[in-house]
Design a protein around this motif. Structure first.
Motif, short mmCIF file in Angstrom:
data_model
loop_
_atom_site.label_atom_id
_atom_site.label_comp_id
_atom_site.label_asym_id
_atom_site.label_seq_id
_atom_site.Cartn_x
_atom_site.Cartn_y
_atom_site.Cartn_z
N THR A 68 38.56 11.34 75.05
CA THR A 68 39.44 10.23 75.41
C THR A 68 38.96 8.99 74.66
OG1 THR A 68 38.12 9.41 77.28
CG2 THR A 68 39.65 11.22 77.73
N GLY A 69 39.58 7.86 74.92
CA GLY A 69 39.15 6.63 74.27
C GLY A 69 37.85 6.08 74.81
N LEU A 70 37.34 6.68 75.89
CA LEU A 70 36.15 6.14 76.55
C LEU A 70 34.93 6.14 75.63
CD1 LEU A 70 35.03 6.62 80.17
CD2 LEU A 70 33.42 7.30 78.38
N ASN A 71 34.65 7.25 74.95
CA ASN A 71 33.47 7.31 74.10
C ASN A 71 33.61 6.37 72.90
OD1 ASN A 71 30.91 8.34 73.07
ND2 ASN A 71 32.15 9.36 71.51
N THR A 72 34.80 6.31 72.31
CA THR A 72 35.01 5.40 71.18
C THR A 72 34.69 3.97 71.58
OG1 THR A 72 36.72 6.84 70.26
CG2 THR A 72 36.70 4.56 69.51
N GLU A 73 35.19 3.55 72.74
CA GLU A 73 34.94 2.18 73.16
C GLU A 73 33.48 1.97 73.57
OE1 GLU A 73 37.50 -1.18 75.24
OE2 GLU A 73 37.11 0.51 76.59
N ALA A 74 32.87 2.97 74.19
CA ALA A 74 31.46 2.85 74.56
C ALA A 74 30.60 2.64 73.31
CB ALA A 74 31.00 4.08 75.32
N LYS A 75 30.87 3.41 72.25
CA LYS A 75 30.11 3.24 71.02
C LYS A 75 30.39 1.89 70.37
CE LYS A 75 27.84 7.16 70.81
NZ LYS A 75 28.22 7.76 72.09
N LEU A 76 31.64 1.44 70.45
CA LEU A 76 31.98 0.11 69.91
C LEU A 76 31.18 -0.97 70.63
CD1 LEU A 76 33.77 -1.79 68.19
CD2 LEU A 76 35.47 -1.67 70.03
N LEU A 77 31.08 -0.88 71.94
CA LEU A 77 30.34 -1.88 72.72
C LEU A 77 28.85 -1.84 72.38
CD1 LEU A 77 32.06 -1.39 76.20
CD2 LEU A 77 32.31 -3.36 74.68
N ALA A 86 18.57 -4.34 79.59
CA ALA A 86 19.86 -3.72 79.28
C ALA A 86 20.98 -4.65 79.75
CB ALA A 86 19.99 -2.36 79.95
N PRO A 87 21.96 -4.93 78.88
CA PRO A 87 23.07 -5.81 79.26
C PRO A 87 24.15 -5.02 80.00
CG PRO A 87 23.38 -5.09 77.03
CD PRO A 87 22.06 -4.50 77.48
N THR A 88 25.09 -5.73 80.59
CA THR A 88 26.33 -5.12 81.09
C THR A 88 27.39 -5.34 80.03
OG1 THR A 88 25.75 -5.50 83.41
CG2 THR A 88 28.09 -5.18 82.89
N LEU A 89 28.04 -4.25 79.61
CA LEU A 89 29.03 -4.30 78.54
C LEU A 89 30.36 -3.77 79.08
CD1 LEU A 89 26.77 -2.79 75.72
CD2 LEU A 89 27.21 -5.22 76.17
N ASP A 90 31.42 -4.57 78.98
CA ASP A 90 32.72 -4.21 79.55
C ASP A 90 33.79 -4.08 78.48
OD1 ASP A 90 32.11 -4.22 82.40
OD2 ASP A 90 31.77 -6.36 82.13
N GLY A 91 34.63 -3.07 78.61
CA GLY A 91 35.78 -2.88 77.75
C GLY A 91 37.01 -2.55 78.57
N ARG A 92 38.07 -2.13 77.90
CA ARG A 92 39.31 -1.76 78.60
C ARG A 92 39.20 -0.40 79.28
NH1 ARG A 92 41.42 -3.12 73.54
NH2 ARG A 92 42.24 -1.01 73.22
N HIS A 93 38.51 0.53 78.63
CA HIS A 93 38.45 1.91 79.12
C HIS A 93 37.12 2.26 79.76
CE1 HIS A 93 42.12 2.63 76.84
NE2 HIS A 93 41.54 2.09 75.79
N VAL A 94 36.11 1.42 79.55
CA VAL A 94 34.75 1.80 79.93
C VAL A 94 33.94 0.56 80.27
CG1 VAL A 94 33.85 1.69 77.57
CG2 VAL A 94 32.78 3.24 79.21
N ALA A 95 32.96 0.75 81.13
CA ALA A 95 31.97 -0.29 81.41
C ALA A 95 30.59 0.37 81.38
CB ALA A 95 32.22 -0.93 82.76
N LEU A 96 29.65 -0.30 80.74
CA LEU A 96 28.26 0.17 80.70
C LEU A 96 27.43 -0.82 81.50
CD1 LEU A 96 27.96 0.91 76.86
CD2 LEU A 96 28.76 2.43 78.66
#
Length: 212
Positions: free
Chosen positions: A114-123, A12-22
């Motif tokens: 919020t924008g968190l799920n949208t960005e998580a799915k984008l990542l 599993a990778p680490t995926l970072d965005g503005r609103h969320v990190a996986l």
């Protein structure tokens, strides 16, 4: 895409965005997951498989066992402040197609809508299509989980059909599964839509925070 590249399909990778990190799920995340689940509301939805706070250790052990067997890539979800607010995963990994499913997703109520799920799915989708080289990404949910069905459709996924008596809910009742997918040729438009939604979210947040 080199389907023999095991690293893309086992770690599993680490995926970072503005609103969320996986980040890859670990046993050390147990307390953070318990805090995210503290009100117990999510686990009371009978048509989901969200653990109650008291069941987090069992939930974690099962997810990590599957991850160790190469069956899933599981993540914790952190908000912009770094707090653990949920979990998600890739599952049904099939490098020979190549195809994955995204699911087992839940979020603390305070970050829903919020924008968190949208960005998580984008990542996740970006990683699946652009790094793993998938030609299809699937989603599944219970017939009764109308909120999930709406959210998946809003991503741009198409409904493939309903699998009757396909699985069981956590309470043992039989589940009809609604199956969705996004295919490789659709990904550019889906990505553009998700980026637009994120921009609109940020614009709305800025407008709400401005003063005149």
């Amino acid at each position: 895409m080199a389907v023999t590249d095991a690293a893309r399909w086992s770690a599993a990778p680490t995926l970072d965005g503005r609103h969320v990190a996986l980040e890859p799920l670990r046993a050390a995340h147990a307390d953070g997951l318990r805090t995210a689940l503290a009100d117990g509301e999510l686990s009371r939805l009978w048509y989901t498989n969200v653990p109650a706070p008291k069941d987090v250790d069992t939930y974690l052990a099962a997810a990590l066992e599957q991850q160790g067997q190469g069956k899933v890539m599981a993540f914790v979800v952190r908000d912009a402040a770094g707090d653990i607010v949920g979990s998600t995963r890739f599952y049904d990994l099939d490098a020979t197609v190549p195809r994955v499913q995204i699911g087992y997703t839940w979020y603390a109520p305070r970050v829903q809508r919020t924008g968190l799920n949208t960005e998580a799915k984008l990542l996740l989708l970006s990683h699946a299509f652009e790094t793993m080289g998938c030609i299809c990404v699937g989603f599944e949910t219970s017939w009764f989980n109308h909120a999930s069905r709406t959210a998946i459709a809003r991503l741009g996924a198409k409904q493939d059909g309903v699998l009757r008596s396909h699985r069981r809910h956590a309470d043992g009742s039989v589940r009809d599964t609604v199956a969705f997918s996004i295919i490789q040729s659709e990904w550019p438009a889906v990505k553009r839509n998700l980026l637009h939604r994120l921009d609109q979210h940020d614009l709305n947040q800025n407008d709400q925070g401005s003063t005149t």
